[in-house]
Design a protein around this motif. Structure first.
Motif, PDB file in Angstrom:
ATOM      1  N   GLY A 280       0.740  -0.972   0.149  1.00  0.00           N
ATOM      2  CA  GLY A 280       0.264  -0.659  -0.395  1.00  0.00           C
ATOM      3  C   GLY A 280       0.697   1.088  -0.037  1.00  0.00           C
ATOM      4  O   GLY A 280       0.314   2.241  -0.857  1.00  0.00           O
ATOM      5  N   ALA A 281       1.603   0.968   0.664  1.00  0.00           N
ATOM      6  CA  ALA A 281       3.089   1.949   0.924  1.00  0.00           C
ATOM      7  C   ALA A 281       3.486   2.356  -0.897  1.00  0.00           C
ATOM      8  O   ALA A 281       3.569   3.235  -0.836  1.00  0.00           O
ATOM      9  CB  ALA A 281       4.492   2.063   1.544  1.00  0.00           C
ATOM     10  N   TRP A 282       3.471   1.776  -1.654  1.00  0.00           N
ATOM     11  CA  TRP A 282       4.462   1.722  -2.309  1.00  0.00           C
ATOM     12  C   TRP A 282       3.570   2.493  -3.485  1.00  0.00           C
ATOM     13  O   TRP A 282       3.612   3.171  -4.425  1.00  0.00           O
ATOM     14  CB  TRP A 282       4.945   0.667  -2.696  1.00  0.00           C
ATOM     15  N   LEU A 283       1.751   1.519  -3.335  1.00  0.00           N
ATOM     16  CA  LEU A 283       1.101   2.304  -4.382  1.00  0.00           C
ATOM     17  C   LEU A 283       0.816   3.853  -4.002  1.00  0.00           C
ATOM     18  O   LEU A 283       0.638   4.452  -4.937  1.00  0.00           O
ATOM     19  CB  LEU A 283      -0.427   1.718  -4.389  1.00  0.00           C
ATOM     20  N   ALA A 284       0.749   3.852  -2.776  1.00  0.00           N
ATOM     21  CA  ALA A 284       0.626   5.865  -2.479  1.00  0.00           C
ATOM     22  C   ALA A 284       1.450   6.483  -3.243  1.00  0.00           C
ATOM     23  O   ALA A 284       1.549   7.570  -3.352  1.00  0.00           O
ATOM     24  CB  ALA A 284       0.411   5.410  -1.042  1.00  0.00           C
ATOM     25  N   LEU A 285       3.284   5.452  -3.009  1.00  0.00           N
ATOM     26  CA  LEU A 285       3.974   6.784  -3.835  1.00  0.00           C
ATOM     27  C   LEU A 285       4.097   6.437  -5.093  1.00  0.00           C
ATOM     28  O   LEU A 285       4.524   7.718  -6.147  1.00  0.00           O
ATOM     29  CB  LEU A 285       5.096   6.085  -3.532  1.00  0.00           C
ATOM     30  N   ILE A 286       3.771   5.563  -5.871  1.00  0.00           N
ATOM     31  CA  ILE A 286       2.849   5.954  -7.344  1.00  0.00           C
ATOM     32  C   ILE A 286       2.263   6.930  -7.885  1.00  0.00           C
ATOM     33  O   ILE A 286       2.299   7.798  -8.626  1.00  0.00           O
ATOM     34  CB  ILE A 286       2.675   4.727  -7.784  1.00  0.00           C
ATOM     35  N   THR A 287       1.165   6.802  -7.040  1.00  0.00           N
ATOM     36  CA  THR A 287       0.097   7.636  -7.303  1.00  0.00           C
ATOM     37  C   THR A 287       0.144   8.780  -7.464  1.00  0.00           C
ATOM     38  O   THR A 287       0.403   9.979  -7.464  1.00  0.00           O
ATOM     39  CB  THR A 287      -1.548   7.287  -5.829  1.00  0.00           C
ATOM     40  N   TYR A 288       1.323   9.189  -6.208  1.00  0.00           N
ATOM     41  CA  TYR A 288       1.421  10.544  -5.264  1.00  0.00           C
ATOM     42  C   TYR A 288       2.415  11.347  -6.307  1.00  0.00           C
ATOM     43  O   TYR A 288       2.171  12.132  -7.272  1.00  0.00           O
ATOM     44  CB  TYR A 288       2.329  10.460  -4.269  1.00  0.00           C
ATOM     45  N   CYS A 289       3.482  10.361  -6.698  1.00  0.00           N
ATOM     46  CA  CYS A 289       3.961  10.924  -7.920  1.00  0.00           C
ATOM     47  C   CYS A 289       4.012  11.065  -9.338  1.00  0.00           C
ATOM     48  O   CYS A 289       4.176  11.707 -10.205  1.00  0.00           O
ATOM     49  CB  CYS A 289       5.392   9.677  -8.176  1.00  0.00           C
ATOM     50  N   TRP A 290       2.752  10.254  -9.487  1.00  0.00           N
ATOM     51  CA  TRP A 290       2.454  10.040 -10.555  1.00  0.00           C
ATOM     52  C   TRP A 290       1.706  11.451 -10.960  1.00  0.00           C
ATOM     53  O   TRP A 290       1.242  12.147 -12.047  1.00  0.00           O
ATOM     54  CB  TRP A 290       1.303   9.058 -11.506  1.00  0.00           C
ATOM     55  N   THR A 291       1.138  11.432  -9.795  1.00  0.00           N
ATOM     56  CA  THR A 291      -0.388  12.732 -10.104  1.00  0.00           C
ATOM     57  C   THR A 291       0.452  14.117  -9.946  1.00  0.00           C
ATOM     58  O   THR A 291       0.260  15.300 -10.150  1.00  0.00           O
ATOM     59  CB  THR A 291      -1.240  12.472  -8.816  1.00  0.00           C
TER      60      THR A 291
ATOM     61  N   VAL B 291       0.194  17.101 -12.949  1.00  0.00           N
ATOM     62  CA  VAL B 291      -0.191  18.299 -12.227  1.00  0.00           C
ATOM     63  C   VAL B 291       0.561  19.410 -12.229  1.00  0.00           C
ATOM     64  O   VAL B 291      -0.055  20.416 -12.454  1.00  0.00           O
ATOM     65  CB  VAL B 291      -1.522  18.238 -11.476  1.00  0.00           C
ATOM     66  N   SER B 292       1.484  19.625 -12.174  1.00  0.00           N
ATOM     67  CA  SER B 292       2.668  19.448 -12.094  1.00  0.00           C
ATOM     68  C   SER B 292       3.098  20.782 -13.267  1.00  0.00           C
ATOM     69  O   SER B 292       4.089  21.902 -13.328  1.00  0.00           O
ATOM     70  CB  SER B 292       4.116  19.160 -11.724  1.00  0.00           C
ATOM     71  N   GLY B 293       2.606  20.325 -14.515  1.00  0.00           N
ATOM     72  CA  GLY B 293       3.417  20.594 -15.588  1.00  0.00           C
ATOM     73  C   GLY B 293       4.774  20.371 -15.748  1.00  0.00           C
ATOM     74  O   GLY B 293       4.955  21.095 -17.441  1.00  0.00           O
ATOM     75  N   ASP B 294       4.922  19.127 -15.335  1.00  0.00           N
ATOM     76  CA  ASP B 294       5.962  18.744 -16.498  1.00  0.00           C
ATOM     77  C   ASP B 294       5.610  17.140 -17.173  1.00  0.00           C
ATOM     78  O   ASP B 294       6.258  17.045 -18.274  1.00  0.00           O
ATOM     79  CB  ASP B 294       7.023  18.075 -14.572  1.00  0.00           C
ATOM     80  N   PHE B 295       4.357  17.240 -16.977  1.00  0.00           N
ATOM     81  CA  PHE B 295       3.936  15.980 -17.983  1.00  0.00           C
ATOM     82  C   PHE B 295       3.966  16.276 -19.758  1.00  0.00           C
ATOM     83  O   PHE B 295       3.027  16.973 -20.376  1.00  0.00           O
ATOM     84  CB  PHE B 295       2.283  15.887 -17.477  1.00  0.00           C
TER      85      PHE B 295
ATOM     86  N   PHE C 283       6.606  11.701 -22.375  1.00  0.00           N
ATOM     87  CA  PHE C 283       5.951  12.685 -21.520  1.00  0.00           C
ATOM     88  C   PHE C 283       6.940  13.263 -20.972  1.00  0.00           C
ATOM     89  O   PHE C 283       6.532  13.684 -19.277  1.00  0.00           O
ATOM     90  CB  PHE C 283       4.556  12.059 -20.779  1.00  0.00           C
ATOM     91  N   GLY C 284       8.449  13.203 -20.878  1.00  0.00           N
ATOM     92  CA  GLY C 284       9.252  13.453 -19.746  1.00  0.00           C
ATOM     93  C   GLY C 284       9.299  12.687 -18.571  1.00  0.00           C
ATOM     94  O   GLY C 284       9.067  10.948 -18.777  1.00  0.00           O
ATOM     95  N   SER C 285       9.433  12.944 -17.354  1.00  0.00           N
ATOM     96  CA  SER C 285       9.533  11.904 -15.736  1.00  0.00           C
ATOM     97  C   SER C 285       8.716  12.735 -14.943  1.00  0.00           C
ATOM     98  O   SER C 285       9.314  13.994 -14.801  1.00  0.00           O
ATOM     99  CB  SER C 285      10.576  11.366 -16.385  1.00  0.00           C
ATOM    100  N   TRP C 286       8.612  11.667 -14.497  1.00  0.00           N
ATOM    101  CA  TRP C 286       7.893  11.593 -13.042  1.00  0.00           C
ATOM    102  C   TRP C 286       9.781  11.930 -11.897  1.00  0.00           C
ATOM    103  O   TRP C 286       9.283  12.090 -10.363  1.00  0.00           O
ATOM    104  CB  TRP C 286       6.927  10.917 -12.385  1.00  0.00           C
ATOM    105  N   LEU C 287      10.221  11.734 -12.460  1.00  0.00           N
ATOM    106  CA  LEU C 287      11.316  11.395 -11.473  1.00  0.00           C
ATOM    107  C   LEU C 287      12.339  12.466 -10.017  1.00  0.00           C
ATOM    108  O   LEU C 287      12.001  12.358  -9.226  1.00  0.00           O
ATOM    109  CB  LEU C 287      13.072  11.401 -11.289  1.00  0.00           C
ATOM    110  N   SER C 288      11.636  14.367 -10.689  1.00  0.00           N
ATOM    111  CA  SER C 288      11.947  14.698 -10.238  1.00  0.00           C
ATOM    112  C   SER C 288      11.111  14.935  -8.874  1.00  0.00           C
ATOM    113  O   SER C 288      11.622  16.273  -7.802  1.00  0.00           O
ATOM    114  CB  SER C 288      11.816  16.901 -10.974  1.00  0.00           C
ATOM    115  N   HIS C 289       9.323  14.488  -8.691  1.00  0.00           N
ATOM    116  CA  HIS C 289       8.605  14.482  -8.173  1.00  0.00           C
ATOM    117  C   HIS C 289       8.772  13.606  -6.899  1.00  0.00           C
ATOM    118  O   HIS C 289       7.805  13.020  -5.720  1.00  0.00           O
ATOM    119  CB  HIS C 289       7.262  14.223  -8.817  1.00  0.00           C
ATOM    120  N   ILE C 290       9.705  12.352  -6.869  1.00  0.00           N
ATOM    121  CA  ILE C 290      10.146  11.568  -5.796  1.00  0.00           C
ATOM    122  C   ILE C 290      10.744  11.809  -4.755  1.00  0.00           C
ATOM    123  O   ILE C 290      12.135  12.544  -5.373  1.00  0.00           O
ATOM    124  CB  ILE C 290      10.785  10.337  -6.691  1.00  0.00           C
TER     125      ILE C 290
END
Length: 350
Positions: free
Chosen positions: A28-39, A43-47, A130-137
């Motif tokens: 569940g912690a992993w899924l929460a982290l995945i959901t947070y980072c991808w969201t 929404v940040s404009g990095d997509f 679409f770039g990446s989500w890495l900077s949000h980790i």
């Protein structure tokens, strides 16, 4: 057999339930982290699609990439239909294989983590990205990570180049145990690991030769064809075969009720069947995320300390994607090049 011999001791039930709860929480912690980072990424404009260098690559490469992307999409649809959707429609329940395929697909979240401290793995801006989500980790280190053009086809590959080979490895282990009934678990895993080494070497030799992705920064003395645009680090096979065999073990070593290690005890939870299925998915997700983290991404941070970028990639902006190299504030990895942090303005010393 008398009924008394089939009853599980209460303390055993409690122990299994407690262990299962930890696996569920972990997943569940992993899924929460995945959901947070991808969201946050969306929404940040990095997509945004990274198109740096597009138009400079050879025509044959563009045609290859488009054909490969279509191939990847078809494979993914077929696998999801075969292992996830069709069994659910037939039985009304998700099969273990269906949950396993979904969990392997979510491993895509860690796909670009190889670049955590040093830019080692190159995709291509030619590909759909679409770039990446890495900077949000949380804790991410390497700068300009939002520019890393993580190829969409690489995400689909976790269904057909990860889940399917892992299940094939499980069948191979079953074949070995039938052929050699007395084989120990250690020998069984070792033989399967060597088989995966051979498989990965052939597979990735094709992918790097065609430049579908590239190992830009490697340790030259531990790599094949070092200095070329298809250089291949031998330790990649050592690590990724470890991920494969880890997943194959998760799939193969199930009890007589078909439960993998992290699922055992979930049936004792006082919740509905749908919730139990979701808990099973979380437990398997957690185990699959551990597989790539422990066998691949953590070891790669050690390799990164000694890696260097091949000069050939500095002339191919569609590979670097503006993350490092000419036209940026950052030198690509190499001897004497400082490792930058996410807040660094540059890593150039002169």
């Amino acid at each position: 057999m008398s009924p008394a011999t089939t009853v599980i001791a209460p303390d055993h039930v409690v122990t299994q339930r407690s262990r299962a709860a930890l696996w569920v929480i972990h997943g569940g912690a992993w899924l929460a982290l995945i959901t947070y980072c991808w969201t946050a990424w969306i929404v940040s404009g990095d997509f945004n699609t990274n198109t740096i260098g597009r138009g400079q690559e050879p025509d044959w490469y563009v045609a290859l990439m488009r054909g490969w992307e279509v191939f990847a999409l078809v494979c993914t649809v077929m696998i999801i239909w075969t292992f996830v959707v069709r069994p659910k429609l037939r039985t009304g329940r998700f099969s273990f294989d269906g949950l396993f395929v979904i969990a392997c697909g979510l491993m895509f979240f860690q796909e670009p983590w190889i670049n955590w401290t040093s830019y080692q793995f190159l995709y291509s801006t030619t590909s759909i990205n679409f770039g990446s989500w890495l900077s949000h980790i949380p804790g991410w280190s390497y700068p300009h990570a939002e520019l890393v053009p993580v190829s969409l086809w690489a995400g689909t590959a976790y269904f057909w180049l990860v889940a399917i080979p892992a299940m094939a490895g499980s069948k191979f282990m079953g074949w070995l145990t039938r052929r050699r009934p007395g084989i120990s678990k250690l020998n069984l895993i070792a033989v399967t690991y060597l088989a995966f080494c051979a498989f990965d070497l052939v597979l990735e030799s094709f992918i790097t030769r065609t430049n579908l992705f590239s190992y830009g920064s490697v340790i030259p003395s531990l790599s094949l064809f070092a200095g070329t645009d298809h250089q291949f680090p031998v330790y990649e096979t050592v690590s990724w075969a470890g991920t494969y065999v880890f997943l194959a073990c998760v799939h193969f070593f199930r009890d007589d009720r078909g439960r993998s290690l992290p699922e055992r005890g979930i049936e004792a939870f006082h919740v509905g069947d749908r919730v139990k299925t979701f808990f099973r998915l979380l437990a398997i997700v957690g185990m699959c995320q551990l597989s790539i983290l422990l066998t691949y991404n953590i070891p790669y941070q050690l390799y990164a300390l000694h890696s260097q970028m091949s000069p050939v990639y500095l002339e191919q902006p569609w590979r670097l994607g503006g993350v490092c190299g000419p036209g940026t504030n950052f030198d690509c990895p190499g001897p004497g090049v400082p490792i930058p942090r996410s807040d660094s303005e540059t890593n150039r010393t002169r």
